[in-house]
Motif scaffolding. Structure first.
Motif, PDB file in Angstrom:
ATOM      1  N   ASN A  85       0.649  -1.547  -0.114  1.00 18.06           N
ATOM      2  CA  ASN A  85      -0.021   0.187  -0.080  1.00 18.06           C
ATOM      3  C   ASN A  85       0.702   1.532   0.006  1.00 18.06           C
ATOM      4  O   ASN A  85       0.830   2.070   1.073  1.00 18.06           O
ATOM      5  CB  ASN A  85      -0.947  -0.143   1.403  1.00 18.06           C
ATOM      6  CG  ASN A  85      -0.319   0.088   2.178  1.00 18.06           C
ATOM      7  OD1 ASN A  85       0.905  -0.565   1.894  1.00 18.06           O
ATOM      8  ND2 ASN A  85      -0.651   0.473   3.617  1.00 18.06           N
ATOM      9  N   TYR A  89      -2.740   3.915   0.453  1.00 15.67           N
ATOM     10  CA  TYR A  89      -3.470   4.098  -0.871  1.00 15.67           C
ATOM     11  C   TYR A  89      -4.102   2.040  -1.378  1.00 15.67           C
ATOM     12  O   TYR A  89      -3.043   1.713  -1.553  1.00 15.67           O
ATOM     13  CB  TYR A  89      -3.885   4.744  -1.837  1.00 15.67           C
ATOM     14  CG  TYR A  89      -4.860   4.483  -3.009  1.00 15.67           C
ATOM     15  CD1 TYR A  89      -6.318   5.336  -2.251  1.00 15.67           C
ATOM     16  CD2 TYR A  89      -4.996   3.996  -3.558  1.00 15.67           C
ATOM     17  CE1 TYR A  89      -6.513   5.193  -3.471  1.00 15.67           C
ATOM     18  CE2 TYR A  89      -5.735   3.726  -4.560  1.00 15.67           C
ATOM     19  CZ  TYR A  89      -6.971   4.310  -4.095  1.00 15.67           C
ATOM     20  OH  TYR A  89      -8.422   4.203  -5.192  1.00 15.67           O
ATOM     21  N   PHE A  95      -9.200  -4.082  -1.851  1.00 19.09           N
ATOM     22  CA  PHE A  95      -9.794  -4.234  -1.252  1.00 19.09           C
ATOM     23  C   PHE A  95     -10.630  -5.519  -1.549  1.00 19.09           C
ATOM     24  O   PHE A  95     -11.445  -6.386   0.280  1.00 19.09           O
ATOM     25  CB  PHE A  95     -11.217  -3.691  -1.115  1.00 19.09           C
ATOM     26  CG  PHE A  95     -12.517  -2.863  -0.241  1.00 19.09           C
ATOM     27  CD1 PHE A  95     -12.053  -2.398   0.913  1.00 19.09           C
ATOM     28  CD2 PHE A  95     -13.351  -3.674  -0.465  1.00 19.09           C
ATOM     29  CE1 PHE A  95     -13.447  -2.499   2.179  1.00 19.09           C
ATOM     30  CE2 PHE A  95     -14.437  -4.145  -0.031  1.00 19.09           C
ATOM     31  CZ  PHE A  95     -14.893  -3.018   1.592  1.00 19.09           C
ATOM     32  N   GLU A 150      -7.630   4.746   1.633  1.00 19.74           N
ATOM     33  CA  GLU A 150      -6.476   4.403   2.507  1.00 19.74           C
ATOM     34  C   GLU A 150      -7.482   3.030   3.773  1.00 19.74           C
ATOM     35  O   GLU A 150      -8.069   3.351   4.196  1.00 19.74           O
ATOM     36  CB  GLU A 150      -5.215   5.235   3.334  1.00 19.74           C
ATOM     37  CG  GLU A 150      -6.093   5.750   4.892  1.00 19.74           C
ATOM     38  CD  GLU A 150      -5.281   7.423   5.155  1.00 19.74           C
ATOM     39  OE1 GLU A 150      -4.681   6.723   6.494  1.00 19.74           O
ATOM     40  OE2 GLU A 150      -4.958   8.114   4.923  1.00 19.74           O
ATOM     41  N   ILE A 151      -6.343   2.867   4.592  1.00 18.74           N
ATOM     42  CA  ILE A 151      -6.911   1.531   5.809  1.00 18.74           C
ATOM     43  C   ILE A 151      -7.496   2.462   7.159  1.00 18.74           C
ATOM     44  O   ILE A 151      -6.054   2.922   7.044  1.00 18.74           O
ATOM     45  CB  ILE A 151      -6.115   0.323   5.273  1.00 18.74           C
ATOM     46  CG1 ILE A 151      -6.869   0.080   4.157  1.00 18.74           C
ATOM     47  CG2 ILE A 151      -7.365  -0.792   6.501  1.00 18.74           C
ATOM     48  CD1 ILE A 151      -8.311  -1.051   4.173  1.00 18.74           C
ATOM     49  N   ARG A 164     -11.945   0.649   5.185  1.00 16.07           N
ATOM     50  CA  ARG A 164     -11.603   1.724   4.281  1.00 16.07           C
ATOM     51  C   ARG A 164     -11.708   2.745   4.092  1.00 16.07           C
ATOM     52  O   ARG A 164     -13.843   2.992   4.472  1.00 16.07           O
ATOM     53  CB  ARG A 164     -11.446   0.899   2.953  1.00 16.07           C
ATOM     54  CG  ARG A 164     -11.061   1.777   1.079  1.00 16.07           C
ATOM     55  CD  ARG A 164     -11.256   1.643   0.657  1.00 16.07           C
ATOM     56  NE  ARG A 164     -10.796   1.696  -0.509  1.00 16.07           N
ATOM     57  CZ  ARG A 164      -9.860   2.531  -2.068  1.00 16.07           C
ATOM     58  NH1 ARG A 164     -11.727   1.192  -2.480  1.00 16.07           N
ATOM     59  NH2 ARG A 164      -9.884   2.599  -3.077  1.00 16.07           N
ATOM     60  N   VAL A 221     -14.090  -3.718   5.765  1.00 19.36           N
ATOM     61  CA  VAL A 221     -13.124  -4.822   4.734  1.00 19.36           C
ATOM     62  C   VAL A 221     -14.011  -5.860   5.795  1.00 19.36           C
ATOM     63  O   VAL A 221     -13.799  -6.912   5.508  1.00 19.36           O
ATOM     64  CB  VAL A 221     -11.361  -4.173   5.334  1.00 19.36           C
ATOM     65  CG1 VAL A 221     -10.970  -5.194   4.415  1.00 19.36           C
ATOM     66  CG2 VAL A 221     -11.422  -3.315   4.448  1.00 19.36           C
TER      67      VAL A 221
END
Length: 424
Positions: A85, A89, A95, A150-151, A164, A221
């Motif tokens: 990532n 991102y 995802f 982003e997570i 996310r 997620v």
């Protein structure tokens, strides 16, 4: 490290090198760096198909579907998943791959650190079920740096989930943020005034002095796996959770239910007798029959009576979503099992299952929703389905957060369950 083969051709567990599947960014340089780092750390690395290959290999829809299937196969083979990532991102395809990995119970790590936030326990299951889609926080440097795509990892006690970021809405004060904000998306069932009280409780004095705030839109997620042995699905089979009706073209072939006692807050888990007297646990449910006329709730009501000798209050059943099952040996094509939370209205004394040629008796084990998930939800312990059941039971006013102690419930009722405790 040597790798000797046992009689089945598999590496001995004591000498097994960890297999890691990479997913996320298709940027060649980032993937190659991650592959190098993990290889030098002594791991076998499975890399995805790179976009740079397209100059030699044109891809149409069939090829893209084939690559997507192979990406999932890599994750299924792996012991763990590492998400590449860069700039924090992740893509839409990443995802989906992360969600698939979590559903299989695979540990997930990231090459770039993800933002970590604490989360109150009462909001955790609402997030997982999809009932909560916005998180409201004070705007500090960590949250100011957030970007869509982003997570975030939310931690609550011993549990963690990944989400996310979809949207970010900054405001100079809590009052300004609440204007036009859907309060029920922050706290399910709440209105603006109730949300304001909750925010005041979390941030005392929040409405006395203007303080910058942020509303973070979230796309869930999944829950990170707990370190415990997981029950295995048949080889090649996968189960994914879908919170709404099944996608077009996927038939509903059966039903399963979280049958909850409205008095003591426990759910019923079926203890089934298997081959050689071995027992396993399962949610009540089964395949549809002609008599059900295509109604999965009718299927669940019939199975509850036939196999467990309980009646359920189908009039107030809550549809939770469906399990999408793919690659099962008995039915390889994708199909769905509709899932419900339904209160139990009557227990008959336990006895042999109706229409069971072997005359087996399936006992009724009553326990909390969380414990039931650990017993029966293959590869998704404590995941989406159990969280949806918790949210639905709370909405019905059932005391699932403080259930009675676990135990078998094999006796019958003199009068139907009323929810008041009088029948007990």
């Amino acid at each position: 490290m040597s790798a000797e083969l046992n009689d089945s051709g598999m590496r001995a567990a004591s000498d097994q090198t960890a297999i890691v599947a990479l997913c996320g960014s298709r940027a060649a340089e980032s993937l190659r760096q991650a592959e190098a780092d993990l290889t030098l750390a002594g791991k076998v690395v499975l890399t995805p198909f790179l976009l740079s290959h397209l100059s030699r290999t044109p891809m149409g829809p069939p090829e893209r579907d084939r690559v997507r299937a192979l990406d999932r196969a890599r994750i299924a083979i792996a012991d763990e998943v590492v998400v590449v990532n860069p700039d924090r991102y992740i893509t839409d395809s990443a995802f989906e791959e992360i969600a698939f990995a979590l559903q299989l119970g695979r540990p997930v790590a990231f090459t770039e650190p993800v933002t970590v936030m604490g989360l109150r326990s009462q909001f955790f299951d609402a997030f997982l079920s999809g009932a909560k889609t916005i998180e409201v926080r004070r705007l500090d440097p960590k949250r100011l740096a957030l970007r869509p795509g982003e997570i975030i990892r939310f931690d609550s006690g011993q549990r963690s989930l990944l989400a996310r970021v979809t949207t970010l809405r900054h405001a100079p004060s809590a009052e300004a943020l609440l204007s036009g904000l859907d309060a029920s998306a922050v706290v399910p069932g709440a209105d603006r005034d109730e949300l304001a009280k909750i925010l005041e409780e979390i941030y005392p004095g929040l409405f006395d002095v203007p303080s910058p705030m942020v509303a973070i839109g979230i796309n869930m997620v999944g829950e990170l796996p707990i370190d415990e042995p997981s029950r295995q699905l048949p080889a090649g089979c996968s189960i994914t959770w879908h919170p709404g009706p099944p996608p077009a073209g996927i038939p509903v072939t059966g039903a399963a239910g979280w049958l909850v006692d409205p008095v003591d807050g426990r759910v019923l888990v079926q203890q089934r007798e298997g081959a050689g007297g071995a027992c396993r646990f399962a949610l009540p449910g089964g395949g549809g029959e002609l008599v059900d006329d295509g109604d999965p709730l009718a299927t669940l009501s019939r199975v509850a009576i036939e196999e467990l000798l309980v009646e359920i209050d189908a009039a107030i059943a809550v549809y939770l979503g469906c399990q999408i099952i793919t690659g099962h040996p008995d039915l390889p094509e994708p199909h769905a099992k509709a899932c419900f939370l339904v209160p139990i209205s009557l227990y008959d004394p336990i006895g042999p299952a109706i229409d069971d040629p072997a005359g087996r008796t399936h006992r009724r084990f009553m326990t909390s929703i969380g414990h039931a998930a650990q017993l029966v939800v293959s590869g998704r312990a404590g995941g989406h389905e159990a969280s949806a059941a918790l949210v639905a039971a709370r909405a019905l006013g059932i005391c699932v957060d403080k259930p009675a102690p676990a135990g078998f419930r094999d006796d019958g009722d003199a009068v139907p369950v009323t929810g008041s405790g009088e029948s007990r």
